[in-house]
Design a protein around this motif. Structure first.
Motif, PDB file in Angstrom:
ATOM      1  N   ARG A   1      -6.098  50.735  54.760  1.00  0.00           N
ATOM      2  CA  ARG A   1      -4.722  50.304  54.540  1.00  0.00           C
ATOM      3  C   ARG A   1      -4.577  49.414  53.303  1.00  0.00           C
ATOM      4  O   ARG A   1      -3.461  49.248  52.793  1.00  0.00           O
TER       5      ARG A   1
ATOM      6  N   SER B   1      -3.086  42.917  53.639  1.00  0.00           N
ATOM      7  CA  SER B   1      -2.328  44.170  53.578  1.00  0.00           C
ATOM      8  C   SER B   1      -2.693  45.116  54.715  1.00  0.00           C
ATOM      9  O   SER B   1      -1.954  46.084  54.979  1.00  0.00           O
TER      10      SER B   1
ATOM     11  N   ASP C   1       0.192  45.271  57.050  1.00  0.00           N
ATOM     12  CA  ASP C   1       1.531  45.685  56.586  1.00  0.00           C
ATOM     13  C   ASP C   1       1.986  46.960  57.312  1.00  0.00           C
ATOM     14  O   ASP C   1       1.180  47.838  57.603  1.00  0.00           O
TER      15      ASP C   1
ATOM     16  N   THR D   1      -1.352  43.177  46.688  1.00  0.00           N
ATOM     17  CA  THR D   1      -2.254  43.714  47.704  1.00  0.00           C
ATOM     18  C   THR D   1      -3.370  42.714  47.945  1.00  0.00           C
ATOM     19  O   THR D   1      -4.051  42.293  47.007  1.00  0.00           O
TER      20      THR D   1
ATOM     21  N   HIS E   1      -1.779  50.378  50.666  1.00  0.00           N
ATOM     22  CA  HIS E   1      -0.795  49.466  50.094  1.00  0.00           C
ATOM     23  C   HIS E   1      -0.687  49.682  48.589  1.00  0.00           C
ATOM     24  O   HIS E   1       0.416  49.630  48.015  1.00  0.00           O
TER      25      HIS E   1
END
Length: 286
Positions: free
Chosen positions: A261, A283, A286, A279, A265
């Motif tokens: 992830r 992140s 998120d 980032t 991002h």
């Protein structure tokens, strides 16, 4: 120093390829489970995200399995998301991206036209993993794709080929091995550092005008080696190392495409640079 398990990963990848190549009849004929939340041809891009996103899987991947995490991630953020299968070999289900890469680029050309016709958008953005981050460059450079694509984002793309941690350098010591590789899995042979395909692709520069390029890499990549060979040079290029954004990100070649992830991002930032946010290791939430 790499652990013995990590050092053996490239060999395992080659063995898996051999199994697929030599025993295609042993594979079942079923197709992957249908995707959920993407490949929705009634989706219309919003004013916030005006371009559809086409996901391009990697070698031995397919249009579903490669994107079980990233596709929903982007759909949740309001994108119209699509994915294709390419590079199929007769009698080999599931494992795609093995055919000649120039022919795979023709499949991408047809698919992008289909997506643009369905969505009404004048351009698409492409996000690819491994071969899927490199193959579209043939489409952009030789098939007119630059007129239909705004951005190409590669997750661990083999833009300048790979030595598979040096294993491809062993081929000359096994007479006929390189010819067998080219005959049975030309998509793999095309990705070897120094191949005729890559020599043609990279001649005259890495990029074409009018397209933004982002390369997202990991220093722990054990398939596309050395990892800096993934980087592109030219205008409108951004090369990103995920460990520069989060030093404890341990993703390797497969993980950066399938579930990282932090890398995702950066994909979102590259798709919408006007709304990009920093980032960090956070992140992942998120």
């Amino acid at each position: 120093m790499l652990s013995w398990k990590r050092a053996l990963r490239p060999l395992a990848a080659l063995l898996l390829t051999a199994v697929v190549t030599l025993t295609p009849a042993a594979a079942a004929s079923a197709s992957p489970a249908p995707s959920s939340g993407w490949n929705n041809y009634s989706c219309k891009p919003s004013t916030t995200h005006p371009r559809p996103v086409v996901l391009v899987h990697g070698t031995l991947g397919n249009s579903v399995d490669n994107w079980l995490a990233l596709a929903p991630y982007l759909v949740k953020r309001g994108y119209c998301v699509f994915s294709l299968d390419y590079g199929q070999l007769p009698g080999v289900p599931f494992f795609h991206g093995l055919g000649p890469i120039d022919k795979s680029a023709e499949q991408l050309d047809t698919y992008v036209d289909k997506v643009l016709a369905a969505t009404g958008a004048p351009e698409a953005d492409l996000v690819g993993h491994s071969q899927g981050g490199m193959m579209p460059r043939h489409y952009l450079k030789f098939l007119g794709g630059a007129d239909k694509v705004n951005a190409l984002i590669g997750l661990a793309p083999d833009n300048h080929g790979t030595t598979l941690s040096g294993l491809t350098r062993l081929l000359p010591y096994f007479p006929g091995a390189a010819d067998l590789l080219s005959a049975t899995t030309p998509g793999l042979a095309d990705q070897m550092a120094g191949s005729a395909f890559l020599t043609k692709l990279n001649a005259g520069g890495d990029t074409v005008p009018g397209v933004r390029y982002t390369v997202i890499s990991t220093r722990y990549d054990e398939v596309v080696t050395p990892y800096r060979s993934q980087y592109l040079a030219g205008p409108d290029v951004r090369n990103v190392l995920v460990q520069d954004l989060c030093s404890v990100d341990l993703s390797e070649h497969v993980a950066i495409g399938l579930w990282d992830r932090i890398a995702y991002h950066e994909v979102a930032n590259a798709l919408d640079p006007a709304r990009a946010t920093p980032t960090t290791c956070g992140s992942v939430f998120d």
